[in-house]
Structure formats: C-alpha cells, structure tokens
Motif scaffolding. Structure first.
Motif, PDB file in Angstrom:
ATOM      1  N   LYS A 185       0.830  -1.208   0.000  1.00 28.71           N
ATOM      2  CA  LYS A 185       0.000   0.000   0.000  1.00 28.71           C
ATOM      3  C   LYS A 185       0.864   1.258   0.000  1.00 28.71           C
ATOM      4  N   LEU A 186       1.948   1.220   0.778  1.00 22.66           N
ATOM      5  CA  LEU A 186       2.821   2.395   0.847  1.00 22.66           C
ATOM      6  C   LEU A 186       3.511   2.624  -0.486  1.00 22.66           C
ATOM      7  N   LYS A 187       3.920   1.535  -1.105  1.00 16.62           N
ATOM      8  CA  LYS A 187       4.594   1.682  -2.393  1.00 16.62           C
ATOM      9  C   LYS A 187       3.649   2.329  -3.409  1.00 16.62           C
ATOM     10  N   ALA A 188       2.400   1.887  -3.387  1.00 19.62           N
ATOM     11  CA  ALA A 188       1.428   2.463  -4.319  1.00 19.62           C
ATOM     12  C   ALA A 188       1.221   3.949  -4.043  1.00 19.62           C
ATOM     13  N   GLU A 189       1.352   4.337  -2.790  1.00 21.58           N
ATOM     14  CA  GLU A 189       1.106   5.742  -2.427  1.00 21.58           C
ATOM     15  C   GLU A 189       2.316   6.625  -2.693  1.00 21.58           C
ATOM     16  N   ILE A 190       3.503   6.173  -2.274  1.00 26.64           N
ATOM     17  CA  ILE A 190       4.666   7.071  -2.337  1.00 26.64           C
ATOM     18  C   ILE A 190       5.649   6.679  -3.442  1.00 26.64           C
TER      19      ILE A 190
END
Lengths: 431, 156
Positions: free
Chosen positions: A396-401
């Motif tokens: 999820k973090l990779k998709a966001e940042i």
C-alpha cells in the motif's frame, strides 16, 4: 438547507466565469494599488491583461508568510485607510504577527460565508450558539459571531474558560450549538462528569464547530459520542477572512471551499507546480477573489490537503478539500519523490491490525523505513498473519509514495509517544 | 482429545527478548515445557508451552507484552525410530495440514509430543477421531491449575 442556494449550487461553468471575472479585477486592483505586487509583476514581466483564463493563475507570483511580515503592518492594503474598519492579527511561530485588515464589505463577506456554513450544518434562527473562542485579535470568535447573527441565532459570546459558568450558560439558556476547541470540548466533558451533569440528558446540544487546533477523526468521533452531537470540521485562516473558508455539509465528507470567494490550487511545495491530478495531496494555495482591503494572490497556506474529486450529494458545486493533514514544511524527499508524512499516516490508519504510533526513518542510502506498532488486540500468535500484514503495508505504501519502504513491525508501546506535536520523521541523511 | 493452550509473544528480533520473557515466567514460578521461535527478519513470534498458561498469559500481558493464547494439539509420540512417521502418516491420511509444529520430550525420553498448530482445531480434532493416537492431557500439562487462576495482574 441553503443560505444562498443560487451561489452555493451555481453550475461549474458559471462559477468559473465568476471566478475569472473576479480574478481579473483582483489582479488589476493589486497591480494598481499595492506596490509590492506591482514590483513582483515587473520582475517577472507579467501584466494584468496576461490573465485571461483561470489557468493563467500560475503566471502570478505567490504570496508567502514572509511577504506578509515584510510588508508589516499595512504594506499590502489596497484601499484608502478610511475604508478599513477592522484589524485582526495572526500570530506566527516566529517574529512579528501578521496584520490583516478588513473593509466593511470584507466583514460582511466573511459573515455571509460563515452564515452559509452554519445553515449547511443544519442551524436555523431558532438555534442558540455558545461561542467559546477568544474574542479579540484572532478572527475565530468574531467571524463566527457575525455569521451566526446573520443567520439570526441567539449568540452567547461566552469566550473561553470558566468551565462552571460555561456549563450554567448551557443549562440556563438551552445552548444547542458550541464553537469550541477540541481540547476544551474533551476537558469540559470531564468537568461535567465531575459535576454530575450528563451532557446528553441534561443539555440541549445538537452540534459543535470544533477548530483552532488540529485534531484527528478519532477526536471528532469521541466528542460526538461524549455529547451525542454532530461535530463539523471547518477550515479557515485569518489571511483569508478567518473561519468559514471551508466547512463540512451534512455529509461530513470534506469541507466545501467557497470558490466564489477563493481560487483554489493544490501545488507541489517543492516544484511549486500544480499537482498533476485532482485528488493528489499537496499544499493549498488560495487567491482571494472577493476581498477589498487586503486581497492576496496565490497565498501559500502551508496546509497540506487534497481536493475530493466528484460531486457532493448535498448539491453544492463548490469543491471539497480533505481534512488538513499537516504543514508543507513537513515534506521530505526520498529518491526524488516528494512525500508527506501524512500520506504514510493515512495508509497506516486505514490498515487494520496496526496501532496509531509510527516513525519514518530516512537513512544515508536514501532508504525509507516505516516503523509501526502492531495493535495489541489483533495479535493472534500467527507468524504468517504478521508477514502478510508487513507485505500489505509495504504494498500500500509503495502504491502511495512510489518508493518501496522497509516496513518494521514493532511491539505496541515501543515507539516514543508524543503529547503534542509528534516528531515522526527521523532524517539521518542530514547528520 | 484435549486441545492444549500455547502462549505466543510478539517480539523484536534482538538480544534480551527471551531473557525478558523468561524472567517474568521465572518470577511467577511458571514452568516452561517447550519453546519455539519463528522469526522473520526484524520481528518474531516466540511460542511457549507452560504449566500455567492462563497465569502466564495474564502476567505477560500485564507486563505490557503483546501476547496471545492459542489452541494446539499435542500428539503423543513413541520415542523410537518411526515414531513421528506414524503420526505424520495419519495426519496426511486425515488431511490435517500442519501450519506450524515443534516437539517436546517428557520424562527423560520415555515419550515425546508433537505439538501442531492447525487452521481449525475443532475440525482437525474431528478428522482425527478414531485414530489410535494419544494426546497430552490437560491434567498432565497443567498439574497445578486445579485452583482457579488469580488474574489480579491483569491491570484494569
């Protein structure tokens, strides 16, 4: 219910026509009347007639906090002094306060947009507002006061403090609506409990406007539960008339920002360019379109938010912004990507099985590590579930940042906890 | 067939964690029968079989640890060649999948137990019904828990 249905539900096309008309007038006015802006225009070679569409706004210079301080006290005033009827100040964390001037019309516009907000929350002239903000140099209490009077409510100008008196005012006059800071709302509930007063049974409260301090969605829910009321988020800043710049409708999903009075931009605070897509997180930049005494072009609020794309079921056409999640000064860059701690926070908060506390560590190799505490109640002894959780957060973090972080799961209570402003980012690259 | 309680503790993977936990258990006079550690880089799950599981759970929790109490099956093994094979064959025949397993040997190597974690303990117990397997009995595992466990340590 609407205070000014025509303006509040104006079609986007008409609203944008109104905006460009007002933008042109504002630009011309500051060019003619404010030497600071004229000089800025000269430096960049821009002329008022270069502004023909809303997109042209990006040609205009920004106005910053520092500009306001450099022009202290009245360098940015665009009307003769005789037309100014009110001074407000906004304190900064450093240096001199910012001085903000209002003409008679400005006071009226501020009150009018506040009235829209109040009606939007369901208030009527039958309501009784206890205004518990500080009356004085800050805009908070006075703009609310004027707005509520426009609606025709009974306003109790209680000001802050003296909790027992506050409570007896509520009891004696049947207060239905509070304007209060979140910390005071929580504190007051404790006082009521110690006095044996049940805020749900013994008072007539229906709603509260909570503001002046940052607070979380959890705090909102807590206040709502303690008093059995609706709490509405609001957005405002003294530089732009004070409270009521943006306000939640009954949907409680984002704050409608009054676009007839403000031109909204969300920019990347690093490149200063507009964010690529609507909905992307960035710094809110506002141009006042309807201020007489002290119009400001592209004022950098430093507040981090995003526009909520799409229409609101309430029918208002003015776009909504999300809760302010931080200050642009908090932004960091990792491998060339701008990241706000709030983006990471939002992902973590939306993930089950993790707690509220987290830390972001940036190290010398430009790696980012997100350390998060798992939630005590959710631990089931299963290693696989933890590995899955770690993968879920990483993904999820990779998709966001757009950068793959290392995610560390920690025991609850192992990160330092913060009473006030939390220090979440540890940047070892600066050492 | 008894399900046995196992204590799982979430911990950072760094020196001193086992010491911290076992110190608490020692102080409370809780005896450890078996221990296993599953680790994934920075963190791990430490699992204990103890003689007073409820008490251990409450103590560790009140010390602020992240603990959970799970059911496991403890299948008796004969301590000789082929002992584990015999049990593994039955588990396969009955389609009982092992999520996690460890062994412990009791009474100076007369017999051992295979501790297995499964997704659905009740279903697995049902599947294994009728098989000639022996299990660790609760009364043998927790000889001292006839008295109700004091849970005064549990904070609120």
């Amino acid at each position: 219910m609407f205070w000014n249905k025509e303006i509040e539900t104006l079609s986007r096309k008409k609203l944008e026509e109104l905006q460009i008309d007002r933008l042109k007038k504002t630009v011309k006015k500051v060019y003619d009347k404010v030497p600071f802006y004229k000089n800025k225009f000269m430096e960049t070679g821009i002329k008022p007639q270069d502004i023909q569409s809303l997109k042209d706004v990006t040609k205009l210079p920004f106005t910053t906090n520092d500009d306001l301080r450099a022009n202290f006290p009245d360098g940015l005033v665009a009307v003769p002094k005789g037309q100014i009827i009110r001074l407000h100040t906004s304190s900064g964390t450093t240096g001199k306060p910012k001085a903000l001037f209002f003409s008679k019309k400005d006071v009226d516009v501020a009150a009018d947009q506040m009235a829209r907000c109040l009606i939007m929350s369901g208030m009527t002239s039958e309501d009784i507002l206890q205004n518990m903000m500080t009356y004085g140099l800050f805009t908070g209490a006075l703009v609310m006061h004027y707005g509520a009077e426009k609606v025709g409510c009974l306003v109790i100008p209680a000001g802050p403090g003296n909790s027992e008196r506050q409570i007896s005012l509520m009891q004696d006059f049947g207060t239905t609506t509070l304007h209060i800071t979140p910390s005071y709302a929580l504190y007051l509930a404790d006082i009521m409990e110690s006095m044996g007063i049940d805020p749900i049974k013994d008072l007539k409260l229906k709603r509260a406007f909570v503001g002046s301090e940052p607070y979380t969605e959890e705090t909102r829910k807590k206040i709502e539960a303690l008093y059995d009321i609706d709490v509405y988020n609001s957005y405002g800043l003294s530089e732009m008339n004070g409270p009521g710049v943006g306000f939640e409708c009954g949907e409680k999903h984002g704050m409608h920002l009054w676009e007839d009075n403000y031109l909204v931009e969300i920019i990347d605070p690093q490149t200063l360019l507009p964010v690529k897509e609507e909905g992307q997180v960035g710094e809110l930049v506002l141009t006042s379109l309807n201020r007489e005494a002290m119009p400001l072009l592209r004022y950098r609020t430093r507040d981090i938010t995003s526009i909520i794309p799409g229409k609101c079921p309430c029918g208002r056409t003015h776009r909504r912004i999300n809760r302010i999640t931080g200050r642009s000064d908090d932004m960091f860059i990792i491998r060339g990507v701008n990241v706000f701690p709030q983006q990471i926070e939002r992902i973590l908060m939306s993930t089950q099985r993790v707690g509220k506390n987290y830390q972001i560590v940036l190290d010398a190799l430009d790696d980012i590590t997100v350390r998060v505490e798992i939630s005590k109640d959710m631990f089931d002894g299963n290693m696989e579930h933890l590995v899955d959780l770690q993968k879920e957060i990483t993904g999820k973090l990779k998709a966001e940042i757009l950068v793959t972080p290392k995610v560390e799961l920690l025991e609850p209570g192992s990160l330092p906890s913060f009473e006030g402003k939390a220090k979440r980012v540890i940047d070892k690259r600066k050492l | 067939m008894d399900a046995i309680k196992q204590i799982s503790i979430f911990a950072r993977n760094n020196p001193g964690q086992i010491e911290r936990i076992t110190h608490i258990l020692a102080e409370q006079k809780i005896n450890i029968l078996a221990i296993t550690i599953a680790s994934s880089g920075e963190f791990g799950v430490i699992k204990f079989l103890v003689d007073q599981c409820e008490k251990a759970y409450e103590c560790l929790k009140s010390e602020g640890m992240t603990v959970s109490l799970n059911d496991v099956l403890a299948i008796k093994l004969t301590d000789k060649p082929g002992g584990l094979y015999k049990v593994a064959k039955i588990l396969r025949e009955r389609k009982v999948n092992i999520d996690n397993a460890y062994m412990f040997v009791q009474e100076s190597r007369k017999q051992g137990y295979l501790m297995i974690e499964v997704k659905d303990i009740n279903k697995s117990m049902e599947l294994l019904k009728g098989e000639k397997l022996q299990y660790l009995k609760k009364k043998d595992c927790y000889p001292r828990t006839k008295k109700p466990v004091k849970s005064s340590q549990s904070g609120k």
